[in-house]
Design an enzyme around this catalytic site. Sequence first.
Site, mmCIF file in Angstrom:
data_model
loop_
_atom_site.group_PDB
_atom_site.id
_atom_site.type_symbol
_atom_site.label_atom_id
_atom_site.label_comp_id
_atom_site.label_asym_id
_atom_site.label_seq_id
_atom_site.Cartn_x
_atom_site.Cartn_y
_atom_site.Cartn_z
ATOM 1 C CG HIS A 72 -1.732 -1.197 1.370
ATOM 2 N ND1 HIS A 72 -2.194 -1.658 2.628
ATOM 3 C CD2 HIS A 72 -2.218 -2.088 0.404
ATOM 4 C CE1 HIS A 72 -2.921 -2.738 2.563
ATOM 5 N NE2 HIS A 72 -2.879 -2.848 1.389
ATOM 6 C CE LYS B 36 2.107 3.643 5.790
ATOM 7 N NZ LYS B 36 1.410 2.316 5.058
ATOM 8 C CE1 TYR C 250 -0.044 2.380 9.326
ATOM 9 C CE2 TYR C 250 -0.477 0.373 10.570
ATOM 10 C CZ TYR C 250 -0.844 1.331 9.600
ATOM 11 O OH TYR C 250 -1.889 1.204 8.921
ATOM 12 C CG ASP D 51 -3.976 -6.233 0.353
ATOM 13 O OD1 ASP D 51 -4.080 -5.078 0.110
ATOM 14 O OD2 ASP D 51 -3.573 -6.512 1.647
#
Length: 181
Positions: A62, A71, A131, A168
């Site tokens: 992603h 991130k 995250y 996905d």
Amino acid sequence: MNIIPTKIPDVLIIEPKVFGDSRGFFFEAFNARDFKQHTGVDAHFVQDNHSRSVKGVLRGLHYQVENTQGKLVRVVQGEIRDIAVDVRKRSPTFGQWVAVDLSADNRRQLWIPPGFAHGFAVMSESAEFLYKTTDYYNPSADRCIRWDDPELAIDWQLDAPPLLSEKDKLGVPFSKAQALP
């Protein structure tokens, strides 16, 4: 804190200094001043995310084409194989990827700067993944690259076909993915 470079210089493994004794352990998971001093990155985090997944789940790859997100990722329970793919068209490492095993035991973190697609596969019975992001989630700018793209040839170290979300399953090949400047 110990900083370990990866084959893509912008992606960094971060090992915190852990203080432990018979009672358990303590470490600073994030300190903005130390992060900037040791990495050279002046990141401003705006969102914290927490996911839990079972063995065999693969999430990714992603990224966002607007509101690109840096991130800082880590695992607090279990183990994952974390992947970062450079989608910055002008980058000398465009189309290259880095894989890092993150676990509650090794307490490693991974800094993934804006301009990278990100994904992970759960290697343990389950995993909890935390995250921080440098920008907010923007659904209209969200993109997904196929996890099994033959051009990227990512070594996920899977022992069975992964469990994927519908999103996905619909990831595009890397050659058709919208690159970032």
